[in-house]
Every structure is written in structure tokens, then in C-alpha cells.
Design an enzyme around this catalytic site. Structure first.
Site, PDB file in Angstrom:
ATOM      1  CG  LEU A 208      -1.720  -1.167   1.504  1.00 20.80           C
ATOM      2  CD1 LEU A 208      -2.340  -1.119   2.954  1.00 20.80           C
ATOM      3  CD2 LEU A 208      -2.938  -1.242   0.540  1.00 20.80           C
ATOM      4  CG  HIS A 209       2.850   3.018  -3.173  1.00 24.08           C
ATOM      5  ND1 HIS A 209       2.203   1.950  -3.919  1.00 24.08           N
ATOM      6  CD2 HIS A 209       2.797   4.070  -3.941  1.00 24.08           C
ATOM      7  CE1 HIS A 209       2.462   2.262  -5.311  1.00 24.08           C
ATOM      8  NE2 HIS A 209       2.685   3.484  -5.369  1.00 24.08           N
TER       9      HIS A 209
END
Ligand code: UD1
Length: 369
Positions: A208-209
Site C-alpha cells: 500500500l503506498h
């Protein structure tokens, strides 16, 4: 002075390296074209940059701009100025840009303004979501590109719908999958899973970024809460992008011991963990593609995707930004039989780099009007 045509490739961020490597290899095999490489320095941590360059066998860049982190305007402005200066000095026959990051758009604009033809690898992707910085980058890059290389029919259709001349568009397939297949083959997946303390087929891999998620502390806390619950059933391996690590720390969010939180991973370790995962949860674009090519189930924690082909023909499911929907989809997926499914996306076959190189050579021989 050599009379060979010269290409300037501009790369800056982790996924760029994966997309250009097969095209650089194919051009080197053909010979007759001089290739120069410019690294903008958008990504500068070893794990996001040098480690990828090394693993993918990309030659040492000829130019480094060292733009580093900053606001979108700062990053874009610095790349624009740096690429313009390099174009003026080197006068290449075309500038080649991959993907949809800030470096991509800035380099494409610099080329267009300098009258240097622009080649875009991974053209035509559209999420329709203008709040994503990458969507702006995609549309602007495609609008100023002269040769648009697409990875799927839907990308070709998106460009046609925007009125881009069909002669400028070529369907070549997905070069990112070339890198994946070439580098995964010799990797010992058992060794990698063992080193990370998990069993093949017995863990969930998470990345997740995206700013829309990780810069919102309430959303980040919610999704980590869901991951903690999934981890009660199966180990969750969670390599953290520097942005995610920073935002979680700033928001006072701590991962429990149930989550295997890691630093950003080396490319080989990451693809091995992807290939052997029971399930992948992501908000990345490239991971939706890689899991689809590997036949590994993927849940995408976003409301849109610029890669619907991965849902239609691949293994991807768009669950939205709703923690309950993610929890339900993960439960459903983990209750199923598991196991990889056969990949079915046309031209994601490991040969896209060669087709892209052919298209670039034809373009240099006879640029479209
Ligand atoms: C960029 C791309 C995104 C891509 C991602 C892959 C844009 C708009 N976004 O997002 O499309 O999916 O790369 O990783 O171009 N940072 C470091 N070390 C680094 C690089 C970044 O610590 O080497 C940190 C910095 O705090 C920086 C933040 O990450 O401010 C964001 O980096 P940036 O390159 O601006 O965007 P990404 O989130 O990596």
C-alpha cells in the site's frame, strides 16, 4: 561522431526500471541504435532504485538529475529543466519514457517542447480519476507523445476515443511482464519464503503506498485493522514503501507482531513472494498486472483501476476503499481452494520488449507525420 540514431531513455521511479529493462535488452540485441539513459532521481533509496537497476541488469545511467523528493511542481519542474538541458546537449532522435510517474510526464513535456519525438511505453491507461497524480501524468504524456506503445486492447481503445491518430499507436504487450517472467524463472521461491518465515501458498502479501490511502490517517488505520484481522488466519507479509512507513509513524499507527512488516523489498524477493502468495492485497498498478500474469488472486484496495483488463481477464478484484468490503473479499478468497489460475491476457507473454524495440526502430526509420 557515430551516425547511429540515438535514444534517450528517461527513468526515475521503481516501476520505470522494470518497464524499460526488456526494451533496453531488445535494442542492445538488435544493435545499430545508441541508447543513453537518464535517471531523474525521483526515487533515490537503494531499495527503490539502485537495487532494481542492478537486479534488472540495466546499464549505469549516463546522466543523474538527483531531483529527489518534493512537491509535484518541484519534482516535475526539476525534471523538465534537467531533461531539457540534456536534450539540448545530446540531441537524441527520440526520448523514451515509461509509465505514469512525475518523471515520465516531465520528460515527455521536455521532449515535446524541444521538438524531440516522444515514445511512451505503457500508453493509453486511464482510471478516469483526475484526483490521481498518475492520471494527469498519463493523459499529458500521451497527448504529447509521437509513438504510443500499448499493453492491451483497452489502452488502444482509450487512445482512439481521445482522437489520437491510430498510426501513432502500437499494441506491443506488457514489458513489465517480460521482466517478471525472465527474473522469476531462476529464483528459488522456497528459499525466499523460508527466509521470510512463511510457507508457499500460506500467506497474504500486501503493498500500500498510494497518497489517497496512506496520507489519510483514518483510512490507513482502518485498512491496517483489516490486515490485523486477516493475520489471525494467515501470516500477512507487508513490505512498506517509505511513504507508508513515514505516514504510519506520523499518525502513531503501530503494526502488531501479527503483521510481518518489512522495509521495501528487493525486486527478486518481491516477485518470488508474489508468485508464492495465497492472496495479494494492493493499491499498486504494477502489482495488479503481475498477479494477473502469475494467476495469483489479487484484491485491489482502490475505487478505480486504469487496468480493467486485469479484472476482466486476470485475477484482480477491485474492492473499493471500504474496509468491510476488503475483509469480506479476503474471507471469501481464503475460503476458496486457492492455487494459481492460468494467465489469459494476450501479449503479456514475455516478448513485449522485442515488439516495443521493433516498433521504435520502425518509428525511427519513418516517423509518423
Ligand atoms: C511514485 C509514483 C507512483 C508509483 C510509485 C512507485 C508519482 C506521482 N508517483 O510514488 O505512481 O506507483 O512511485 O513506488 O510519480 N521516498 C523515499 N525514498 C525514495 C523515494 C521516495 O523515502 O527513494 C519517500 C519520500 O518521503 C517522498 C515519498 O516517498 O516524499 C514519495 O515519493 P514520490 O516519488 O514522490 O512518490 P511515490 O509515492 O514513491
Amino acid at each position: 561522431m557515430s551516425s547511429e540514431p540515438t535514444l534517450l531513455f528517461v527513468v526515475g521511479a521503481r516501476p520505470n526500471f522494470v518497464k524499460v529493462a526488456p526494451v533496453l535488452d531488445a535494442l542492445a540485441l538488435r544493435g545499430g541504435i545508441a541508447v543513453r539513459l537518464l535517471h531523474t532521481g525521483q526515487h533515490y533509496d537503494h531499495a527503490l532504485s539502485a537495487s532494481f537497476i542492478e537486479r534488472l541488469g540495466i546499464p549505469e545511467p549516463d546522466h543523474h538529475l538527483g531531483v529527489g523528493s518534493g512537491s509535484h511542481a518541484e519534482q516535475t519542474g526539476k525534471v523538465l529543466v534537467g531533461v531539457e538541458e540534456t536534450l539540448a546537449r545530446e540531441r537524441p532522435d527520440a526520448v523514451v519514457v515509461p509509465g505514469d510517474v512525475n518523471s515520465t510526464m516531465a520528460a515527455a513535456l521536455a521532449g515535446a517542447k524541444a521538438g524531440v519525438p516522444v515514445v511512451h511505453i505503457e500508453s493509453g491507461l486511464r482510471s478516469g480519476d483526475w484526483t490521481m497524480p498518475e492520471e494527469v501524468n498519463r493523459v499529458v504524456t500521451d497527448r504529447v507523445s509521437d509513438l504510443l506503445l500499448c499493453h492491451s486492447d483497452e489502452a488502444v481503445e482509450n487512445l482512439a476515443a481521445e482522437g489520437i491518430a491510430p498510426d501513432a499507436v502500437q499494441l506491443v504487450g506488457n514489458t513489465m511482464i517480460d521482466s517478471l517472467l525472465r527474473l522469476l524463472d531462476p529464483v528459488d521461491r522456497g528459499e525466499v519464503t523460508e527466509r521470510h518465515g512463511v510457507e508457499p501458498g500460506g500467506y497474504v502479501l500486501v503493498t500500500l503506498h498510494r497518497p489517497a490511502l496512506v496520507d489519510d490517517s483514518a483510512r490507513l488505520a482502518e485498512v491496517i485493522g483489516v490486515l490485523e484481522r486477516i493475520a489471525e488466519r494467515l501470516p500477512v507479509v507487508f513490505p512498506l514503501h517509505p511513504r507508508t512507513r513515514e505516514r504510519a509513524a506520523a499518525a502513531g499507527i503501530e503494526l502488531s507482531d501479527r503483521l510481518i512488516g518489512l522495509d521495501a523489498l528487493d525486486y527478486l524477493d518481491f516477485i518470488a513472494l508474489e508468485a508464492a502468495a495465497r492472496l495479494v492485497v494492493t493499491d499498486s498498478g504494477g502489482v495488479q498486472e503481475e498477479t494477473s500474469a502469475l494467476g495469483v488472486p489479487c484484491l485491489t484496495y482502490r475505487t478505480t483501476t486504469e487496468r480493467p483488463v486485469t479484472c476482466r481477464l486476470g485475477t484482480n478484484r477491485l474492492v473499493g476503499l471500504d474496509p468491510r468490503a476488503l475483509a469480506a473479499a479476503a474471507d471469501e478468497e481464503l475460503a476458496g481452494p486457492g492455487g494459481a489460475q492460468p494467465a489469459r491476457i494476450p501479449l503479456w507473454d514475455g516478448k513485449a520488449g522485442a515488439r516495443a524495440a521493433d516498433a521504435i526502430v520502425s518509428f525511427l526509420d519513418e516517423p509518423a507525420p
